[in-house]
Design an enzyme around this catalytic site. Structure first.
Site, PDB file in Angstrom:
ATOM      1  CG  HIS A  44      -1.822  -1.167   1.327  1.00 38.00           C
ATOM      2  ND1 HIS A  44      -2.048  -1.851   2.503  1.00 38.00           N
ATOM      3  CD2 HIS A  44      -2.560  -1.798   0.388  1.00 38.00           C
ATOM      4  CE1 HIS A  44      -2.903  -2.841   2.288  1.00 38.00           C
ATOM      5  NE2 HIS A  44      -3.230  -2.828   1.012  1.00 38.00           N
ATOM      6  CD  GLN A  70       8.076  -0.401   5.226  1.00 34.12           C
ATOM      7  OE1 GLN A  70       8.406  -1.387   4.590  1.00 34.12           O
ATOM      8  NE2 GLN A  70       8.704   0.745   5.119  1.00 34.12           N
ATOM      9  CG  HIS A  71       0.541  -2.789   5.057  1.00 31.14           C
ATOM     10  ND1 HIS A  71      -0.575  -1.966   4.961  1.00 31.14           N
ATOM     11  CD2 HIS A  71       1.068  -2.547   6.288  1.00 31.14           C
ATOM     12  CE1 HIS A  71      -0.708  -1.274   6.074  1.00 31.14           C
ATOM     13  NE2 HIS A  71       0.271  -1.607   6.895  1.00 31.14           N
ATOM     14  CB  THR A  72       5.652  -6.577   1.370  1.00 30.11           C
ATOM     15  OG1 THR A  72       6.213  -5.266   1.494  1.00 30.11           O
ATOM     16  CG2 THR A  72       5.962  -7.122  -0.008  1.00 30.11           C
TER      17      THR A  72
END
Length: 516
Positions: A298, A456-458
């Site tokens: 995101h 940092q939502h990989t």
């Protein structure tokens, strides 16, 4: 030195610590955990700043608990993505945001996997079992006996959070007091894996609580470099333990190294898109085209405002409230997020969130503004057989007009909050963007691109349905699974930390059921 176990878990982070603890509940199963970072044996060995929920250790890229990964967010936009390198992984260095995925996320994942084990109804008992909800207790959607404490700070306890709540009400946004239920999106406190101001990472909540078991061994400082795959079956791993070579053998290997490290490790082991691996000088063991071909995350920008008067330090968490709302033509569950920080980000005039202090007099306070519609973009390509050479990671942000429109809407929504009479009680206004930029699509696009970051939502680098099945088993190979956010085909509409814990629970359940 060689080690052997029934199960080798690679990575003791948000999913791996959970998986290892659950599997070791079976006394007949030897579980070995390889964690690249330090592995404290008791909670007291964790540095205090890693457990203080008023900090975000991952924001300090020079910290010993963080591994920095070079990435490209968009063409010409380099970035450094922090990843946890400590027992507990990113749950040790993240912000403590512990919000569940939405029902439609689970439906999407179940459809991709072709398996209803990922439907909301099937995972709800596990969601309840993993938590002790400090606000709602034992309720139809909550549990009160799980290892992870989940609580919410009352917005009225901090003037900036109270003003945000009042501003959302002034704008007609509904209240959402429980963001871990499945109600309409709106303003509410942020569920956090925090108790009494102390972050409960998965190392403490799960792994150290199981450390007394004789069938559970945790190796800290143990970096896995490649997997040993023989005639279609994973048989072990080549690793470095405190700088010395070691072979780790197991009947089954589960990669829990994270959505960037797990696909890289598969590539280094010859598992992935054959043509890409060959270009990197890697011998192909198993052609699996979807590994690393895309990722899901995101985009995020920081929108800051200037307080009218000095704000107090937060009592227990850096997080204030969160407002979720749908973009134009977006998701009813709310694909735009405005997340409030009660701690300044900037290093000047004094260190704030990025410098390791909870106040910075005179500094503006931030909203973290993001578009969280489900999208697969970019990808991860391994360019060398040398494990020390990082992969090329591209996020592919802002590629389409829809991507750019969502970010414009998110920034304008944050500006609308700041322009309310309620928020003006605490704010002198935004530091930017100005009214002219907000009113001009092209100017706002340029403003966003110049400040582009990521949540940092990989997820999605080893996706269910095309790379692994619903239980994490790598398709076409025996004895190898992946259990971390890389298996989620697309990132959820809310941050994935709680879902990472759930992945450990789901895969552990699958492995128990298969063992019989």
């Amino acid at each position: 030195m060689d080690r052997r176990a029934d199960v080798l878990v690679v990575g003791a982070g948000g999913s791996g610590a959970v998986l290892a603890a659950r599997l070791s509940e079976d006394p007949g199963r030897e579980v070995l955990v390889a964690e690249a970072g330090p592995a404290p044996r008791v909670p007291a060995e964790f540095p205090a700043d890693l457990l203080d929920a008023r900090f975000v250790p991952g924001a300090r890229l020079g910290g010993a608990a963080v591994r920095a990964v070079p990435v490209l967010l968009a063409p010409g936009t380099p970035y450094t993505a922090p990843r946890g390198r400590f027992l507990g992984g990113s749950t040790t260095v993240n912000g403590g945001y512990f919000v569940r995925a939405r029902r439609e996320d689970f439906d999407r994942w179940a459809a991709a996997a072709g398996d209803d084990r990922w439907s909301y109804e099937r995972v709800l008992p596990l969601l309840r079992a993993l938590e002790t909800d400090l606000d709602f207790g034992d309720a139809p959607e909550h549990g009160d006996r799980g290892p992870v404490p989940v609580g919410r700070a009352d917005p009225s306890g901090h003037p900036a959070a109270a003003a945000f709540e009042a501003a959302a009400r002034e704008l007609g946004r509904p209240g959402e007091p429980d963001k871990n239920a499945q109600g309409a999106p709106g303003f509410g406190p942020v569920p956090s894996n925090v108790r009494d101001g102390r972050r409960a990472n998965t190392a403490i909540a799960y792994l150290l609580a199981a450390a007394h078991r004789p069938n559970l061994t945790v190796l800290g400082g143990c970096a896995v470099r490649s997997l040993i795959i023989d005639r279609g079956r994973a048989a072990g791993a080549v690793a470095e333990l405190d700088g010395r070579p070691v072979t780790l053998e197991a009947d089954e290997i589960v990669l829990c190294a994270g959505a960037l490290a797990s696909p890289h490790l598969l590539h280094l082991s010859g598992v992935g898109p054959a043509a890409d691996l060959e270009r990197g000088g890697i011998r192909v063991v198993h052609d699996l085209p979807s590994v690393g071909v895309a990722l899901s995350d995101h985009p995020q920008v920081i929108v800051e405002w200037t307080p009218r008067r000095p704000m107090p330090a937060p009592a227990s968490s850096w997080l204030g409230g969160a407002l979720h709302l749908p973009s134009t033509g977006g998701h009813e569950a709310g694909d735009l997020e405005i997340l409030q920080s009660l701690v300044p980000l900037a290093l000047l005039p004094a260190p704030g969130l990025t410098g390791g202090t909870v106040t910075a007099p005179g500094a503006p306070l931030p909203f973290l503004v993001s578009a969280q519609a489900p999208r697969r973009t970019g990808g991860l390509r391994t360019v060398s057989a040398d494990p020390g050479v990082p992969p090329r990671v591209e996020y592919g942000y802002l590629e389409t007009e829809d991507d750019r429109r969502r970010m414009r809407e998110a920034v304008r929504a944050a500006a609308a909050v700041a322009s309310t009479a309620a928020f003006a009680e605490v704010s002198r206004g935004l530091t930017g963007p100005d009214a002219r930029t907000l009113g001009d699509d092209r100017a706002l696009d340029a403003w966003v691109r110049a400040r582009l970051g990521t949540c940092q939502h990989t997820c999605g680098t080893v996706p269910m349905g095309s790379a692994v099945d619903a239980g994490g088993r790598v398709l076409g190979l025996e004895g190898l699974r992946v259990a971390d956010t890389s298996i989620l085909p697309v990132a959820p509409l809310r941050g994935p930390a709680a879902t990472a814990v759930l992945i450990g629970e789901v895969v552990a359940r699958a492995m128990r059921e298969e063992r019989g």
